[in-house]
Motif scaffolding. Structure first.
Motif, PDB file in Angstrom:
ATOM      1  N   SER A   6       0.830  -1.209   0.000  1.00 19.92           N
ATOM      2  CA  SER A   6       0.000   0.000   0.000  1.00 19.92           C
ATOM      3  C   SER A   6       0.856   1.248   0.000  1.00 19.92           C
ATOM      4  N   ALA A   7       1.926   1.251   0.783  1.00 23.63           N
ATOM      5  CA  ALA A   7       2.805   2.424   0.856  1.00 23.63           C
ATOM      6  C   ALA A   7       3.414   2.736  -0.505  1.00 23.63           C
ATOM      7  N   ASP A   8       3.833   1.708  -1.242  1.00 18.23           N
ATOM      8  CA  ASP A   8       4.412   1.911  -2.572  1.00 18.23           C
ATOM      9  C   ASP A   8       3.380   2.478  -3.545  1.00 18.23           C
ATOM     10  N   ILE A   9       2.176   1.962  -3.483  1.00 21.80           N
ATOM     11  CA  ILE A   9       1.115   2.422  -4.388  1.00 21.80           C
ATOM     12  C   ILE A   9       0.752   3.869  -4.075  1.00 21.80           C
ATOM     13  N   ILE A  10       0.573   4.174  -2.803  1.00 21.48           N
ATOM     14  CA  ILE A  10       0.235   5.539  -2.405  1.00 21.48           C
ATOM     15  C   ILE A  10       1.364   6.486  -2.813  1.00 21.48           C
ATOM     16  N   TYR A  11       2.604   6.073  -2.592  1.00 21.08           N
ATOM     17  CA  TYR A  11       3.757   6.899  -2.969  1.00 21.08           C
ATOM     18  C   TYR A  11       3.723   7.222  -4.465  1.00 21.08           C
ATOM     19  N   LYS A  12       3.407   6.252  -5.290  1.00 22.73           N
ATOM     20  CA  LYS A  12       3.356   6.469  -6.740  1.00 22.73           C
ATOM     21  C   LYS A  12       2.194   7.388  -7.123  1.00 22.73           C
ATOM     22  N   LYS A  13       1.095   7.304  -6.410  1.00 18.69           N
ATOM     23  CA  LYS A  13      -0.091   8.083  -6.753  1.00 18.69           C
ATOM     24  C   LYS A  13       0.003   9.535  -6.306  1.00 18.69           C
ATOM     25  N   VAL A  14       0.647   9.792  -5.186  1.00 20.12           N
ATOM     26  CA  VAL A  14       0.753  11.162  -4.685  1.00 20.12           C
ATOM     27  C   VAL A  14       1.677  11.948  -5.611  1.00 20.12           C
ATOM     28  N   ILE A  15       1.198  13.104  -6.078  1.00 22.63           N
ATOM     29  CA  ILE A  15       2.000  13.902  -7.018  1.00 22.63           C
ATOM     30  C   ILE A  15       2.705  15.065  -6.326  1.00 22.63           C
ATOM     31  N   SER A  16       2.317  15.380  -5.108  1.00 22.08           N
ATOM     32  CA  SER A  16       2.968  16.464  -4.373  1.00 22.08           C
ATOM     33  C   SER A  16       4.294  15.970  -3.792  1.00 22.08           C
ATOM     34  N   LYS A  17       5.006  16.876  -3.132  1.00 23.95           N
ATOM     35  CA  LYS A  17       6.265  16.490  -2.467  1.00 23.95           C
ATOM     36  C   LYS A  17       5.951  15.360  -1.490  1.00 23.95           C
ATOM     37  N   LYS A  18       6.782  14.339  -1.490  1.00 20.71           N
ATOM     38  CA  LYS A  18       6.476  13.159  -0.671  1.00 20.71           C
ATOM     39  C   LYS A  18       7.742  12.491  -0.192  1.00 20.71           C
ATOM     40  N   GLU A  19       7.574  11.737   0.871  1.00 20.60           N
ATOM     41  CA  GLU A  19       8.663  10.956   1.452  1.00 20.60           C
ATOM     42  C   GLU A  19       8.041   9.671   1.983  1.00 20.60           C
ATOM     43  N   LYS A  20       8.777   8.573   1.852  1.00 22.92           N
ATOM     44  CA  LYS A  20       8.270   7.276   2.319  1.00 22.92           C
ATOM     45  C   LYS A  20       9.309   6.643   3.224  1.00 22.92           C
ATOM     46  N   ASN A  21       8.890   6.238   4.413  1.00 19.87           N
ATOM     47  CA  ASN A  21       9.766   5.532   5.343  1.00 19.87           C
ATOM     48  C   ASN A  21       9.154   4.168   5.647  1.00 19.87           C
ATOM     49  N   ILE A  22       9.975   3.144   5.530  1.00 18.47           N
ATOM     50  CA  ILE A  22       9.546   1.775   5.795  1.00 18.47           C
ATOM     51  C   ILE A  22      10.282   1.280   7.029  1.00 18.47           C
ATOM     52  N   TYR A  23       9.562   0.618   7.926  1.00 15.30           N
ATOM     53  CA  TYR A  23      10.124   0.087   9.173  1.00 15.30           C
ATOM     54  C   TYR A  23       9.912  -1.427   9.194  1.00 15.30           C
ATOM     55  N   ASN A  24      10.913  -2.146   9.641  1.00 15.04           N
ATOM     56  CA  ASN A  24      10.806  -3.610   9.683  1.00 15.04           C
ATOM     57  C   ASN A  24       9.768  -4.084  10.691  1.00 15.04           C
ATOM     58  N   THR A  25       9.699  -3.411  11.827  1.00 15.80           N
ATOM     59  CA  THR A  25       8.777  -3.856  12.875  1.00 15.80           C
ATOM     60  C   THR A  25       7.891  -2.712  13.333  1.00 15.80           C
ATOM     61  N   GLY A  26       6.853  -3.078  14.034  1.00 18.36           N
ATOM     62  CA  GLY A  26       5.916  -2.107  14.576  1.00 18.36           C
ATOM     63  C   GLY A  26       4.482  -2.595  14.474  1.00 18.36           C
ATOM     64  N   GLY A  27       4.250  -3.525  13.554  1.00 16.13           N
ATOM     65  CA  GLY A  27       2.896  -4.044  13.394  1.00 16.13           C
ATOM     66  C   GLY A  27       1.941  -2.960  12.934  1.00 16.13           C
ATOM     67  N   HIS A  28       0.652  -3.234  13.065  1.00 21.27           N
ATOM     68  CA  HIS A  28      -0.351  -2.255  12.651  1.00 21.27           C
ATOM     69  C   HIS A  28      -0.431  -1.092  13.637  1.00 21.27           C
ATOM     70  N   LEU A  29      -0.232  -1.391  14.904  1.00 18.57           N
ATOM     71  CA  LEU A  29      -0.277  -0.352  15.938  1.00 18.57           C
ATOM     72  C   LEU A  29       1.144   0.132  16.197  1.00 18.57           C
ATOM     73  N   ILE A  30       1.699   0.774  15.209  1.00 19.52           N
ATOM     74  CA  ILE A  30       3.109   1.145  15.180  1.00 19.52           C
ATOM     75  C   ILE A  30       3.529   1.987  16.381  1.00 19.52           C
ATOM     76  N   PHE A  31       2.627   2.805  16.895  1.00 19.62           N
ATOM     77  CA  PHE A  31       2.987   3.674  18.021  1.00 19.62           C
ATOM     78  C   PHE A  31       3.027   2.916  19.352  1.00 19.62           C
ATOM     79  N   ASN A  32       2.541   1.693  19.361  1.00 22.51           N
ATOM     80  CA  ASN A  32       2.594   0.864  20.575  1.00 22.51           C
ATOM     81  C   ASN A  32       3.876   0.057  20.677  1.00 22.51           C
ATOM     82  N   ASP A  33       4.704   0.086  19.650  1.00 22.17           N
ATOM     83  CA  ASP A  33       5.941  -0.693  19.635  1.00 22.17           C
ATOM     84  C   ASP A  33       7.052   0.123  20.299  1.00 22.17           C
ATOM     85  N   ALA A  34       7.376  -0.234  21.525  1.00 22.87           N
ATOM     86  CA  ALA A  34       8.379   0.507  22.301  1.00 22.87           C
ATOM     87  C   ALA A  34       9.757   0.462  21.645  1.00 22.87           C
ATOM     88  N   LEU A  35      10.012  -0.548  20.831  1.00 24.09           N
ATOM     89  CA  LEU A  35      11.320  -0.683  20.194  1.00 24.09           C
ATOM     90  C   LEU A  35      11.468   0.212  18.965  1.00 24.09           C
TER      91      LEU A  35
END
Length: 142
Positions: A92-121
């Motif tokens: 999804s991140a890759d598709i959204i990145y390709k579709k957005v035409i404005s200035k954009k940045e994409k960061n991918i994280y190996n871990t974090g799950g769906h509730l990324i803000f709950n991952d203390a690591l």
């Protein structure tokens, strides 16, 4: 929801976190079940029975309305996605990145799950968001 708000409000920037274009990461679901069968099978069974049919339909309607809007976003966008998210397919991140035409940045994280803000690591996500907000604030001051 943030994408939809961008269409009707003057927003200086948008941060998308594990945002679905395609939902379910089947590979991660299978990996989770093999890793800890008892924990994850209960989680997935509970999720499949606790969400009302109406909620699922409303989610699918929102997704259908939102998908074409990515191409219309005019403000800068930060896209954050975890690879081990079992709810949102990481593609999804890759598709959204390709579709957005404005200035954009994409960061991918190996871990974090769906509730990324709950991952203390995963302190890196907070660092990246703070850097991005500082960057946007600098742009707005110039």
């Amino acid at each position: 929801i943030g994408t939809n708000l961008c269409m009707n409000h003057n927003i200086s920037s948008l941060i998308l976190v594990n945002t679905p274009f395609h939902y379910w990461n089947i590979k991660q679901i299978i990996k989770n079940i093999f890793t800890d069968f008892n924990l994850f099978i209960k989680k997935y069974l509970k999720a499949s029975t606790s969400n009302s049919f109406i909620s699922i339909i409303e989610f699918l309607k929102l997704l259908h309305i939102t998908k074409p809007l990515f191409e219309k976003i005019k403000c800068p966008v930060l896209i954050l996605q975890t690879l081990d998210d079992d709810t949102v397919n990481p593609k999804s991140a890759d598709i959204i990145y390709k579709k957005v035409i404005s200035k954009k940045e994409k960061n991918i994280y190996n871990t974090g799950g769906h509730l990324i803000f709950n991952d203390a690591l995963n302190e890196q996500i907070y660092i990246d968001i703070c850097k991005y907000i500082s960057f946007i604030n600098h742009l707005n001051l110039v």
